[in-house]
Scaffold this active site. Structure first.
Site, PDB file in Angstrom:
ATOM      1  N   HIS A  99       0.878  -0.648  -0.249  1.00  0.00           N
ATOM      2  CA  HIS A  99      -0.523   0.266   0.005  1.00  0.00           C
ATOM      3  C   HIS A  99       1.280   1.060   0.265  1.00  0.00           C
ATOM      4  CE1 HIS A  99      -2.184  -3.033   2.136  1.00  0.00           C
ATOM      5  NE2 HIS A  99      -3.038  -2.765   2.050  1.00  0.00           N
ATOM      6  N   ASP A 102       2.585   1.856   3.302  1.00  0.00           N
ATOM      7  CA  ASP A 102       3.818   1.363   4.059  1.00  0.00           C
ATOM      8  C   ASP A 102       4.902   1.820   3.176  1.00  0.00           C
ATOM      9  OD1 ASP A 102       1.489  -0.633   4.401  1.00  0.00           O
ATOM     10  OD2 ASP A 102       1.456  -1.877   1.807  1.00  0.00           O
ATOM     11  N   GLU A 266      -9.344 -14.169   0.454  1.00  0.00           N
ATOM     12  CA  GLU A 266      -8.245 -13.807   1.649  1.00  0.00           C
ATOM     13  C   GLU A 266      -9.192 -15.276   2.529  1.00  0.00           C
ATOM     14  OE1 GLU A 266      -6.718 -11.187   3.327  1.00  0.00           O
ATOM     15  OE2 GLU A 266      -7.240 -11.858   5.384  1.00  0.00           O
ATOM     16  N   ASP A 305     -10.216 -11.097  11.995  1.00  0.00           N
ATOM     17  CA  ASP A 305      -8.909 -11.697  11.449  1.00  0.00           C
ATOM     18  C   ASP A 305      -8.051 -11.899  11.985  1.00  0.00           C
ATOM     19  OD1 ASP A 305      -7.796 -11.998   7.860  1.00  0.00           O
ATOM     20  OD2 ASP A 305      -8.246  -9.634   7.816  1.00  0.00           O
ATOM     21  N   ASP A 337      -0.627 -12.659   2.760  1.00  0.00           N
ATOM     22  CA  ASP A 337      -1.899 -11.897   3.427  1.00  0.00           C
ATOM     23  C   ASP A 337      -1.510 -11.604   5.272  1.00  0.00           C
ATOM     24  OD1 ASP A 337      -2.164  -9.585   4.639  1.00  0.00           O
ATOM     25  OD2 ASP A 337      -4.127  -9.025   3.560  1.00  0.00           O
TER      26      ASP A 337
HETATM   27  C1  XLS Z   1      -7.397  -6.615   5.471  1.00  0.00           C
HETATM   28  C2  XLS Z   1      -6.629  -6.960   4.103  1.00  0.00           C
HETATM   29  C3  XLS Z   1      -5.385  -5.424   3.567  1.00  0.00           C
HETATM   30  C4  XLS Z   1      -5.944  -6.035   1.916  1.00  0.00           C
HETATM   31  C5  XLS Z   1      -5.406  -4.965   1.056  1.00  0.00           C
HETATM   32  O1  XLS Z   1      -7.792  -7.562   6.117  1.00  0.00           O
HETATM   33  O2  XLS Z   1      -6.595  -8.041   4.460  1.00  0.00           O
HETATM   34  O3  XLS Z   1      -4.382  -6.202   4.057  1.00  0.00           O
HETATM   35  O4  XLS Z   1      -4.906  -7.690   1.529  1.00  0.00           O
HETATM   36  O5  XLS Z   1      -5.672  -3.938   1.598  1.00  0.00           O
HETATM   37 NI    NI Z   2      -5.768  -8.999   2.666  1.00  0.00          NI
HETATM   38 NI    NI Z   3      -7.674  -9.510   5.817  1.00  0.00          NI
END
Ligand code: XLS
Ligand code: NI
Ligand code: NI
Length: 430
Positions: A99, A102, A266, A305, A337
């Protein structure tokens, strides 16, 4: 240069008998599976945010990690880039993802933030050239800064919508300049906390228009990558608009974007939505919108998460089975991630977390490939649905079907779904 990882050797494949922690036991990048090298199947990427920007905080305590590159200066950002590319190289990771927030400190103005991003983008370009590491995807952080607390594209304030649009343009430019293979939009704040202050119809319309503008701009600049939406049901907002794959597909259809945009799925988000990872993957594949994956795992009890590194080969195998069955990744890949637990302070922890994750993914992918090549599941499935081959029953009306069924004395018998036998079959491979 940096000596952060000085105590860590570079990691190579040594096979499952090795007792060297700093070696891959399963991930042999050059091994060929189903006609393709493992590295080209898996297309691993390291996430800049978790590995280099996250300070180790939780709701009850702040920073636990003390990294020499933490700080708000460009000097710190350059050091961070050195360390990041050092890790990518030591792991032999072919890709990374980032991002804007980051990689560069926020400036006093939009223009200053963008200029800083451009400076880092140039540094990345040189390092990518030197190391051969590539960009899997870039994205904009439209959720951390307080200006985005009520949303980015879905904000009630048009000034914030404009700030978000300008930010996405700058991040798409950076991704394009680095030949990124995808551009991701995760709507972290695109949702709401309470309906009492929310015009849901208006917010969804704003989100749809925003995504249409993103796609227009992609074509305008000739960006060849894929635009990806990353679904997640809640967290940070209570109700997120991109809940899961099915919801995103409905949204894409509504705004005429289902041929333009795919999904980045994800594992942890699938679990939060009450699905399995493989369900989300199979559904996306069936809708032709399977793009890429964010690999991690959730704690199954905590309900949020937790972004842990994957450690369950069976789960991972079932996920890659769906990816392989859909023909494998094209522009997509496997982005970790995933983040360390906040007590895992050492440089070794960061490197070895990825080694373990890469090994589990390699095991999972090889098991999935073996199952697909063996064909057992596909044969069972084909047999289960065989009655539908060359059968146009679904085109008949209810009256026609009714008279045929009523005129027959035959009564259909149910057949076993064989679930446990199929689970036993999977156990042979993982
Ligand atoms: C958050 C998301 C984030 C995305 C990218 O839960 O997984 O990390 O992958 O913005
Ligand atoms: Ni993600
Ligand atoms: Ni995530």
């Amino acid at each position: 240069m940096t000596d952060f990882f000085a105590a860590c050797p570079s990691v190579t494949f040594e096979g499952s008998d090795t007792d060297n922690e700093f070696a891959f036991r399963h991930y042999d990048p050059e091994a060929v599976v189903m006609g393709k090298k493992l590295k080209d199947h898996l297309r691993f990427a390291i996430a800049y945010w978790h590995s280099f920007a996250w300070p180790g905080g939780d709701p009850f305590g702040g920073q636990t990690f003390e990294r020499p590159w933490f700080g708000n200066s460009m000097e710190a950002a350059r050091l961070k880039a050195d360390v990041a590319f050092d890790l990518f190289s030591r792991l032999g990771a072919p890709y990374f993802c980032f991002h804007d927030a980051d990689v560069r400190p926020e400036g006093a103005t939009f223009a200053e933030s963008e200029d800083r991003l451009k400076e880092i983008t140039d540094i990345f370009a040189a390092k990518m050239e030197e190391t051969g590491v590539k960009l899997l995807w870039g994205t904009a952080n439209l959720f951390s800064h307080r200006r985005f607390m009520a949303g980015a594209a879905t904000n009630p304030d048009p000034e914030i919508y404009a700030y978000a649009a300008a930010t996405v343009k700058s991040c798409m430019d950076a991704t394009n300049a680095l030949n990124g293979e995808n551009y991701v939009l995760w709507g972290g704040r695109e949702g709401y906390e309470t309906l009492l202050n929310t015009d849901l119809r208006r917010e969804r319309a704003q989100a749809g228009a925003f995504l249409q503008r993103v796609v227009e701009y992609k074509h305008k600049i000739g960006f060849e990558g894929t635009i990806l939406i990353e679904p997640k049901p809640q967290e940070p907002t209570k109700h997120q608009y991109d809940f899961d794959v099915a919801t995103v597909y409905g949204f894409l259809k509504e705004f005429g974007l289902e041929k333009e945009v795919k999904v980045n799925i994800e594992q942890g988000h699938a679990i939060l939505a009450g699905h399995s990872f493989e369900h989300e993957l199979a559904l996306a594949a069936s809708l032709d919108i399977l793009g890429s994956i964010d690999m991690n795992r959730n704690d199954y009890q905590s309900g949020w998460d937790t972004d842990q590194f994957p450690d369950n080969p069976r789960e991972v195998a079932l996920a890659y089975y769906e990816v392989l069955r859909a023909g494998g990744f094209t522009t997509g890949g496997t982005n970790f991630d995933a983040k360390l637990r906040r007590q895992s302070l050492d440089a070794e922890d960061l490197l070895l977390a990825h080694v373990g994750g890469m090994d589990v993914c390699a095991r999972g992918l090889m098991a999935a490939a073996a199952m697909l090549e063996d064909g057992g599941l596909e044969a069972m499935r084909a047999e289960r649905y065989a009655g539908w081959d060359n059968n146009d029953l679904t085109s008949l009306g209810l009256e026609e079907i009714h008279s045929a069924v009523r005129g027959s004395t035959h009564s259909p018998e149910p057949k076993s779904g064989r679930q446990e036998r199929l689970e036993n079959y999977v156990s042979r491979f993982v």
